[in-house]
Design a protein around this motif. Structure first.
Motif, PDB file in Angstrom:
ATOM      1  N   PHE A 175       3.557   1.446   1.999  1.00  0.00           N
ATOM      2  CA  PHE A 175       3.103   1.960   0.679  1.00  0.00           C
ATOM      3  C   PHE A 175       4.475   1.529   0.004  1.00  0.00           C
ATOM      4  CE2 PHE A 175       3.226   3.824  -3.895  1.00  0.00           C
ATOM      5  CZ  PHE A 175       2.573   3.059  -4.854  1.00  0.00           C
TER       6      PHE A 175
ATOM      7  N   GLN B  36       7.824  -1.625 -10.087  1.00  0.00           N
ATOM      8  CA  GLN B  36       7.189  -0.653 -10.735  1.00  0.00           C
ATOM      9  C   GLN B  36       7.281   0.903 -10.412  1.00  0.00           C
ATOM     10  OE1 GLN B  36       2.700   0.314 -11.606  1.00  0.00           O
ATOM     11  NE2 GLN B  36       3.072  -2.032  -9.989  1.00  0.00           N
TER      12      GLN B  36
ATOM     13  N   GLY C  98       1.300   3.964 -12.653  1.00  0.00           N
ATOM     14  CA  GLY C  98       0.281   2.983 -12.550  1.00  0.00           C
ATOM     15  C   GLY C  98      -0.302   3.371 -12.510  1.00  0.00           C
ATOM     16  N   THR C  99      -0.969   4.068 -11.587  1.00  0.00           N
ATOM     17  CA  THR C  99      -2.115   4.304 -10.628  1.00  0.00           C
ATOM     18  C   THR C  99      -3.703   4.482 -11.908  1.00  0.00           C
ATOM     19  OG1 THR C  99      -1.478   5.771  -9.039  1.00  0.00           O
ATOM     20  CG2 THR C  99      -3.525   5.636  -9.200  1.00  0.00           C
TER      21      THR C  99
ATOM     22  N   ASN D  34      -5.360   1.391 -11.355  1.00  0.00           N
ATOM     23  CA  ASN D  34      -6.433   0.620 -10.730  1.00  0.00           C
ATOM     24  C   ASN D  34      -8.441   1.045 -10.731  1.00  0.00           C
ATOM     25  OD1 ASN D  34      -5.344   2.104  -7.593  1.00  0.00           O
ATOM     26  ND2 ASN D  34      -4.916   0.465  -8.677  1.00  0.00           N
TER      27      ASN D  34
ATOM     28  N   PHE E 259      -0.470  -4.459   3.498  1.00  0.00           N
ATOM     29  CA  PHE E 259      -1.306  -3.264   2.975  1.00  0.00           C
ATOM     30  C   PHE E 259      -2.875  -3.348   2.805  1.00  0.00           C
ATOM     31  CE2 PHE E 259      -1.831  -1.149  -1.215  1.00  0.00           C
ATOM     32  CZ  PHE E 259      -1.681  -0.341  -0.392  1.00  0.00           C
TER      33      PHE E 259
ATOM     34  N   MET F 294      -6.296  -8.246  -6.126  1.00  0.00           N
ATOM     35  CA  MET F 294      -6.286  -8.468  -5.004  1.00  0.00           C
ATOM     36  C   MET F 294      -7.103  -8.485  -4.045  1.00  0.00           C
ATOM     37  SD  MET F 294      -2.450  -6.206  -3.573  1.00  0.00           S
ATOM     38  CE  MET F 294      -3.503  -4.845  -3.248  1.00  0.00           C
TER      39      MET F 294
ATOM     40  N   GLU G 200      -8.944  -4.467  -4.390  1.00  0.00           N
ATOM     41  CA  GLU G 200      -7.994  -3.674  -5.932  1.00  0.00           C
ATOM     42  C   GLU G 200      -7.674  -4.416  -6.731  1.00  0.00           C
ATOM     43  OE1 GLU G 200      -3.902  -3.110  -5.054  1.00  0.00           O
ATOM     44  OE2 GLU G 200      -4.327  -0.406  -5.441  1.00  0.00           O
TER      45      GLU G 200
HETATM   46  C1  AVJ Z   1       0.280   2.520  -6.817  1.00  0.00           C
HETATM   47  C2  AVJ Z   1      -2.048   1.685  -7.307  1.00  0.00           C
HETATM   48  C3  AVJ Z   1       0.254   2.111  -8.909  1.00  0.00           C
HETATM   49  O1  AVJ Z   1      -1.176  -1.197  -8.055  1.00  0.00           O
HETATM   50  O2  AVJ Z   1       0.380  -1.217  -8.035  1.00  0.00           O
HETATM   51  C4  AVJ Z   1       0.943  -1.985  -4.646  1.00  0.00           C
HETATM   52  C5  AVJ Z   1      -0.709  -0.422  -4.917  1.00  0.00           C
HETATM   53  N1  AVJ Z   1      -1.314  -2.243  -4.883  1.00  0.00           N
HETATM   54  N2  AVJ Z   1       0.937  -3.324  -4.268  1.00  0.00           N
HETATM   55  C6  AVJ Z   1      -0.436  -0.950  -7.575  1.00  0.00           C
HETATM   56  C7  AVJ Z   1       0.222  -1.672  -4.791  1.00  0.00           C
HETATM   57  C8  AVJ Z   1      -0.529  -3.316  -4.100  1.00  0.00           C
HETATM   58  C9  AVJ Z   1       0.214   0.551  -6.743  1.00  0.00           C
HETATM   59  N3  AVJ Z   1      -0.940   1.219  -7.782  1.00  0.00           N
END
Ligand code: AVJ
Length: 340
Positions: free
Chosen positions: A65, A76, A180-181, A184, A234, A270, A300
């Motif tokens: 990550f 981001q 931006g969590t 999720n 990842f 994802m 995700e």
């Molecule tokens: C950490 C949840 C904000 O959703 O962009 C990045 C995780 N997953 N690339 C996101 C993530 C794939 C990320 N967050």
């Protein structure tokens, strides 16, 4: 005085041996192996099967990550960091906060930007990191205690999605949830989460929320399908984490990484899609799964927002949007809201 075996020191609550400016509270809602096993089992039995996002983050997952945050396609993290640098003093002034409470504090990379602004305002007293990971939280707290000689830290170890009860009281509090969590969370979980924050803070307290913004499908899909293949690694790594956790035999090579932007739900999804028929056994879950070619596991969702969407959600949870900050390219948003 009674003689004490030195090993007994290990049993002492850690806070007694640490700085008087530091306390750590491990809550019963902190994650446990039994609870995580049950949750994983329920998710994998659902249709479509899914895996909770927390299973991404073993040591390798966290490393991957970190690498994602530096990818050219993944705007981001750097966008939010820059944005925060530009608005931190304004946020400190608006909120007049003496306490910074951070949900999902983790490595606290962006935290210092706000702590600095709050110390410049002369009001900073206490930092309250709230996170599932006691190891990282302690390490970061030790660093911050050294860097900010007057700062008090009251850490809380809990699942941040479990209802938050009784946060430490403070004069004016600023709660932050960055990265931006929030994306999720699905609609229901998001509503419950925001309502929960609304319930534990007081009128006049502030909430700073980072959200990734709705943008073109091409740009979003590029961010989750990077050309170096780091996001794919990842995503696939989650199978290794699940294998290790539940004594499973998922074969990484049997699945491929898929990220698509679902425009109707304005979210990235994802998936891990079976390349060929797969049979998987997870001993600790007493579970066997079979996949036909093309069958997929949802790993995700990452929901994207715009000002109106997030304002409505905040309003519903009892917050009034005070400021909406965004970058020149309208990639990312920081919403500052005040509890009514
Ligand atoms: C950490 C949840 C904000 O959703 O962009 C990045 C995780 N997953 N690339 C996101 C993530 C794939 C990320 N967050």
């Amino acid at each position: 005085m009674t003689e004490k075996h030195p090993a007994l020191d290990l049993l002492k609550p850690a806070e007694e041996s640490e700085s008087p400016r530091f306390q750590i509270e491990v809550r019963s809602s902190a994650s446990t192996r039994e609870r995580d096993l049950e949750e994983l089992g329920n998710c994998l039995r659902a249709s479509p099967p899914w895996i909770p996002a927390k299973f991404f983050y073993d040591a390798r997952g966290s490393e991957l990550f970190e690498a994602i945050t530096e990818l050219p396609e993944y705007y981001q993290t750097r966008t939010e960091e820059l944005l925060l640098l530009g608005v931190a003093d304004q946020v400190a002034a608006r909120s007049e906060a003496t306490e910074l409470l951070e949900l999902g504090s983790g490595a606290a990379r962006k935290t210092r930007t706000l702590l600095d602004a709050m110390s410049r305002s002369g009001l900073l007293q206490r930092y309250v990191p709230i996170d599932v990971d006691p190891v990282v939280t302690r390490r970061v707290a030790a660093e911050l205690l050294a860097e900010y000689p007057a700062l008090e830290i009251h850490a809380i170890i809990t699942d941040i999605l479990a209802p938050l009860v009784a946060l430490p009281q403070g004069h004016h509090r600023l709660v932050i949830f960055l990265g931006g969590t929030i994306g999720n969370l699905n609609d229901d979980a998001c509503e419950r989460f925001l309502d929960g924050i609304g319930e534990v803070i007081n009128t006049g307290d502030h909430f700073l929320l980072g959200v990734d913004r709705i943008k073109s499908k091409a740009r979003l899909e590029a961010a989750y399908n990077d050309s170096a293949g780091i996001t794919a690694d990842f995503n696939l790594n989650i199978l290794e984490v699940v294998n290790a956790f539940a004594h499973g035999d998922f074969d990484q090579n049997g699945f491929e990484h898929v990220s698509i932007y679902n425009e109707a739900k304005h979210r990235i999804e994802m998936w891990l899609r079976a390349r060929s028929p797969q049979r998987v056994a997870l001993a600790d879950l007493d579970l066997e799964l079979s996949f036909e070619t093309g069958d997929s596991i949802l790993t995700e969702i990452s929901t994207k927002y715009d000002k109106g969407l997030i304002q409505a959600k905040l309003d519903h949870a009892g917050f009034e949007l005070e400021d909406w900050h965004t970058d020149e390219e309208s990639l990312f948003g920081l919403a500052l809201a005040r509890r009514r």
